[in-house]
Design a protein around this motif. Structure first.
Motif, PDB file in Angstrom:
ATOM      1  N   MET A 206       1.351 -21.890  12.921  1.00  0.00           N
ATOM      2  CA  MET A 206       1.482 -21.224  14.214  1.00  0.00           C
ATOM      3  C   MET A 206       0.130 -20.763  14.760  1.00  0.00           C
ATOM      4  N   ARG A 207      -0.658 -20.133  13.924  1.00  0.00           N
ATOM      5  CA  ARG A 207      -1.928 -19.578  14.402  1.00  0.00           C
ATOM      6  C   ARG A 207      -2.865 -20.684  14.895  1.00  0.00           C
ATOM      7  N   LEU A 208      -2.714 -21.897  14.335  1.00  0.00           N
ATOM      8  CA  LEU A 208      -3.566 -23.011  14.766  1.00  0.00           C
ATOM      9  C   LEU A 208      -3.252 -23.388  16.211  1.00  0.00           C
TER      10      LEU A 208
ATOM     11  N   LEU B 270      -9.776 -30.172  18.629  1.00  0.00           N
ATOM     12  CA  LEU B 270      -9.841 -28.915  17.882  1.00  0.00           C
ATOM     13  C   LEU B 270      -8.564 -28.707  17.068  1.00  0.00           C
ATOM     14  N   LEU B 271      -7.407 -28.956  17.675  1.00  0.00           N
ATOM     15  CA  LEU B 271      -6.139 -28.748  16.988  1.00  0.00           C
ATOM     16  C   LEU B 271      -5.984 -29.712  15.809  1.00  0.00           C
ATOM     17  N   LEU B 272      -6.400 -30.967  15.963  1.00  0.00           N
ATOM     18  CA  LEU B 272      -6.311 -31.921  14.862  1.00  0.00           C
ATOM     19  C   LEU B 272      -7.177 -31.479  13.687  1.00  0.00           C
ATOM     20  N   ALA B 273      -8.386 -31.041  13.969  1.00  0.00           N
ATOM     21  CA  ALA B 273      -9.275 -30.578  12.895  1.00  0.00           C
ATOM     22  C   ALA B 273      -8.651 -29.400  12.143  1.00  0.00           C
ATOM     23  N   LEU B 274      -8.039 -28.496  12.878  1.00  0.00           N
ATOM     24  CA  LEU B 274      -7.404 -27.337  12.250  1.00  0.00           C
ATOM     25  C   LEU B 274      -6.188 -27.757  11.414  1.00  0.00           C
ATOM     26  N   LEU B 275      -5.412 -28.740  11.895  1.00  0.00           N
ATOM     27  CA  LEU B 275      -4.239 -29.204  11.155  1.00  0.00           C
ATOM     28  C   LEU B 275      -4.630 -29.922   9.858  1.00  0.00           C
ATOM     29  N   VAL B 276      -5.665 -30.739   9.913  1.00  0.00           N
ATOM     30  CA  VAL B 276      -6.138 -31.427   8.700  1.00  0.00           C
ATOM     31  C   VAL B 276      -6.566 -30.392   7.662  1.00  0.00           C
ATOM     32  N   TRP B 277      -7.323 -29.403   8.110  1.00  0.00           N
ATOM     33  CA  TRP B 277      -7.762 -28.339   7.198  1.00  0.00           C
ATOM     34  C   TRP B 277      -6.565 -27.598   6.602  1.00  0.00           C
ATOM     35  N   GLU B 278      -5.560 -27.329   7.426  1.00  0.00           N
ATOM     36  CA  GLU B 278      -4.376 -26.601   6.960  1.00  0.00           C
ATOM     37  C   GLU B 278      -3.568 -27.437   5.976  1.00  0.00           C
ATOM     38  N   TYR B 279      -3.439 -28.749   6.232  1.00  0.00           N
ATOM     39  CA  TYR B 279      -2.692 -29.599   5.311  1.00  0.00           C
ATOM     40  C   TYR B 279      -3.362 -29.630   3.941  1.00  0.00           C
ATOM     41  N   ILE B 280      -4.681 -29.757   3.917  1.00  0.00           N
ATOM     42  CA  ILE B 280      -5.410 -29.750   2.647  1.00  0.00           C
ATOM     43  C   ILE B 280      -5.177 -28.425   1.913  1.00  0.00           C
ATOM     44  N   ARG B 281      -5.194 -27.336   2.647  1.00  0.00           N
ATOM     45  CA  ARG B 281      -4.977 -26.019   2.041  1.00  0.00           C
ATOM     46  C   ARG B 281      -3.572 -25.894   1.472  1.00  0.00           C
ATOM     47  N   ILE B 282      -2.560 -26.415   2.203  1.00  0.00           N
ATOM     48  CA  ILE B 282      -1.175 -26.358   1.735  1.00  0.00           C
ATOM     49  C   ILE B 282      -0.997 -27.170   0.452  1.00  0.00           C
TER      50      ILE B 282
ATOM     51  N   ALA C 256      -1.986 -38.452  15.682  1.00  0.00           N
ATOM     52  CA  ALA C 256      -2.283 -37.883  14.359  1.00  0.00           C
ATOM     53  C   ALA C 256      -1.719 -36.467  14.239  1.00  0.00           C
ATOM     54  N   ILE C 257      -1.820 -35.681  15.304  1.00  0.00           N
ATOM     55  CA  ILE C 257      -1.269 -34.325  15.301  1.00  0.00           C
ATOM     56  C   ILE C 257       0.246 -34.368  15.120  1.00  0.00           C
TER      57      ILE C 257
ATOM     58  N   ILE D  80       4.914 -34.028   8.841  1.00  0.00           N
ATOM     59  CA  ILE D  80       4.693 -33.918   7.394  1.00  0.00           C
ATOM     60  C   ILE D  80       4.783 -32.462   6.944  1.00  0.00           C
ATOM     61  N   VAL D  81       4.192 -31.562   7.707  1.00  0.00           N
ATOM     62  CA  VAL D  81       4.262 -30.146   7.375  1.00  0.00           C
ATOM     63  C   VAL D  81       5.722 -29.671   7.386  1.00  0.00           C
ATOM     64  N   THR D  82       6.536 -30.239   8.294  1.00  0.00           N
ATOM     65  CA  THR D  82       7.962 -29.898   8.332  1.00  0.00           C
ATOM     66  C   THR D  82       8.667 -30.380   7.068  1.00  0.00           C
ATOM     67  N   VAL D  83       8.357 -31.588   6.630  1.00  0.00           N
ATOM     68  CA  VAL D  83       8.940 -32.112   5.394  1.00  0.00           C
ATOM     69  C   VAL D  83       8.583 -31.208   4.212  1.00  0.00           C
ATOM     70  N   LEU D  84       7.359 -30.664   4.211  1.00  0.00           N
ATOM     71  CA  LEU D  84       6.915 -29.769   3.146  1.00  0.00           C
ATOM     72  C   LEU D  84       7.521 -28.372   3.268  1.00  0.00           C
ATOM     73  N   ARG D  85       8.239 -28.124   4.399  1.00  0.00           N
ATOM     74  CA  ARG D  85       8.844 -26.821   4.683  1.00  0.00           C
ATOM     75  C   ARG D  85       7.789 -25.712   4.728  1.00  0.00           C
ATOM     76  N   ARG D  86       6.618 -26.043   5.296  1.00  0.00           N
ATOM     77  CA  ARG D  86       5.547 -25.059   5.458  1.00  0.00           C
ATOM     78  C   ARG D  86       5.217 -24.860   6.931  1.00  0.00           C
ATOM     79  N   GLN D  87       6.236 -25.039   7.793  1.00  0.00           N
ATOM     80  CA  GLN D  87       6.006 -25.031   9.230  1.00  0.00           C
ATOM     81  C   GLN D  87       5.505 -23.682   9.753  1.00  0.00           C
ATOM     82  N   GLY D  88       5.842 -22.609   9.044  1.00  0.00           N
ATOM     83  CA  GLY D  88       5.424 -21.285   9.508  1.00  0.00           C
ATOM     84  C   GLY D  88       3.936 -21.054   9.400  1.00  0.00           C
TER      85      GLY D  88
END
Length: 472
Positions: A411-413, A447-459, A393-394, A400-408
């Motif tokens: 990093m903090r996650l 922990l990392l998956l939870a943070l990525l899901v939260w970040e994707y929703i925010r993006i 899932a990660i 997907i985040v790369t496709v959205l060009r929001r990869q930057g």
């Protein structure tokens, strides 16, 4: 009389090509393929350019893409467990553990060489950067990774035997890193199946050379060096020529484009490298605290986890170009979100299926293959299966985040997860050994998956607000 002689000579001449054709027809299929490829390669070299040759293989072949990408990804992904099995059976758990440790750090060097560019490259549908610029960037990052590997062996103060194992393994994985840019070019040209063939040939060649040398010499170091040389040969004779022959000639590279690739893909590289460092950290801590055979046990337990990642990878990776096109059309954004939910559901189903397999025949089969009783690790195996689903899932969300060009923005996650796995590994490995490594691994990935899901929703919410300011 003269006419009769000339007629007789002409009638006799066609028999030679026919005889040659019959000899070629009697050749084994593999020999014919090799001969045809070698002839094509030599002709291109004789004419002075690989890129100016006419393409011979078709594009837009979805069935071939799926079949060969599946084969290539599976064979490549299974290289560590299969090579570890061979090493364990022919050289024992201790030497196999040393090989597994070298492979773990070699994977880190491979990701350093990749620099996170593959997803960026294949989704560059307008070719804003020349392929020649991608090549210069990749060979530069590969050279940097090589220096990093030398520094690591020096800092660890490895003895000559372990250093030789690392040299062979690192050479193999650095070739993987360099080959990825050429296989990415084939995918960009919608010839993913050729990339799968290239990957398959390299992985099979490495396995055969390693196995034969280890069987004959019973020396992991010699087998590792042979493996590295086989990888280099496959790169020079197959991967590079295939990419240049079967894609359009690239325009000349530009220094600004190379620098821009380093700049734009740095967040991708840092996130991917950190992610794999997170995966490897328990093994690095184990090397200082536990005997090398624990490295073998950890990798054997990791194989079911890796199989989940491989299965999910060949489901979604061939669709990255199409996903980029869907995302480029604002009217199809809802369809884009539905595809993400569907892949997540598939990840859950595949994880459950692998769990059932391991609970029934998987664990006894693992013990038979490695020559070690794995019943004692049954609970740890279940934890690793769950970790496999989490990592799949990660990996998907990262793409997907790369496709959205929001990869930057991720990093903090990864930094948070890296800090968590480092601390937990240092504590748990020293307290409860191998079990501590598995538990810290699963906890940090969750922990990392939870943070990525939260970040994707925010993006996604931020993108909606950009399109419709009234939502804010």
């Amino acid at each position: 009389m003269l006419r009769g002689k000339l007629a007789a000579r002409r009638s006799a001449e066609p028999s030679r090509p026919a005889s040659a054709r019959s000899r070629r027809a009697r050749q084994p299929f593999l020999a014919r393929i090799v001969n045809q490829w070698w002839t094509r390669l030599l002709n291109a070299i004789y004419q002075g350019s690989l890129s100016d040759q006419e393409e011979e293989y078709e594009s837009h072949s979805a069935t071939r893409d799926y079949v060969w990408n599946t084969i290539g990804t599976t064979v490549w992904g299974m290289s560590l467990p299969i090579l570890s099995i061979v090493a364990s059976q022919l050289a024992g758990a201790e030497q196999a553990g040393m090989f597994s440790m070298a492979f773990a750090t070699g994977m880190l060097l491979m990701y350093a060489a990749n620099y996170g560019v593959r997803n960026f490259q294949v989704s560059d549908i307008d070719e804003t950067h020349a392929f020649s610029s991608y090549q210069i960037q990749r060979w530069s990052s590969t050279a940097m990774a090589l220096v990093l590997g030398i520094l690591y062996c020096t800092i660890r103060d490895y003895q000559p035997y372990m250093a030789t194992i690392c040299f062979g393994v690192y050479l193999f994985k650095l070739v993987d890193g360099a080959a990825d840019v050429y296989e990415g070019r084939l995918q960009q040209a919608d010839k993913l199946y050729l990339a799968g063939i290239s990957q398959t040939i390299r992985s099979v060649a490495v396995f055969l050379v390693f196995t034969v040398l280890l069987f004959v010499m019973r020396d992991i170091a010699v087998a590792s060096v042979g493996m590295g040389i086989a990888a280099v040969a496959s790169l020079v004779l197959v991967t590079i020529p295939l990419a240049l022959l079967e894609t359009e000639k690239s325009r000349h590279w530009r220094f600004e484009e190379v620098i821009d690739l380093f700049r734009q893909c740095f967040p991708l590289f840092a996130a991917l490298f950190l992610f794999n460092l997170i995966e490897t950290m328990p093994k690095l801590v184990m090397e200082g605290a536990l005997p090398y055979d624990n490295q073998l046990y950890f990798n054997a337990l990791y194989f079911p986890s890796q199989s989940i990642q491989i299965i999910i990878g060949f489901i979604y990776k061939p669709q990255l170009v199409r996903l980029s096109n869907i995302w480029a059309n604002p009217r199809k954004r809802r369809r884009f979100d539905l595809i993400i939910l569907a892949v997540m559901a598939v990840i859950v189903a595949v994880t459950a299926g692998v769990g059932v397999f391991m609970a029934t025949i998987g664990i006894p089969l693992t013990g038979f293959l490695y020559g070690v009783d794995f019943e004692q690790f049954r609970f740890l195996c279940y934890l690793m299966v769950v970790a496999g689903g989490v990592i799949a899932a990660i990996d998907f969300l990262y793409a997907i985040v790369t496709v959205l060009r929001r990869q930057g923005e991720v990093m903090r996650l990864y930094l948070v997860a890296f800090a968590a796995v480092t601390l937990s590994s240092l504590v748990l490995v020293n307290l409860i050994g191998l079990a501590g490594a598995v538990v810290s691994y699963l906890a940090s990935m969750t922990l990392l998956l939870a943070l990525l899901v939260w970040e994707y929703i925010r993006i996604r919410q931020a993108i909606r607000r950009e399109r419709n300011p009234f939502l804010s």
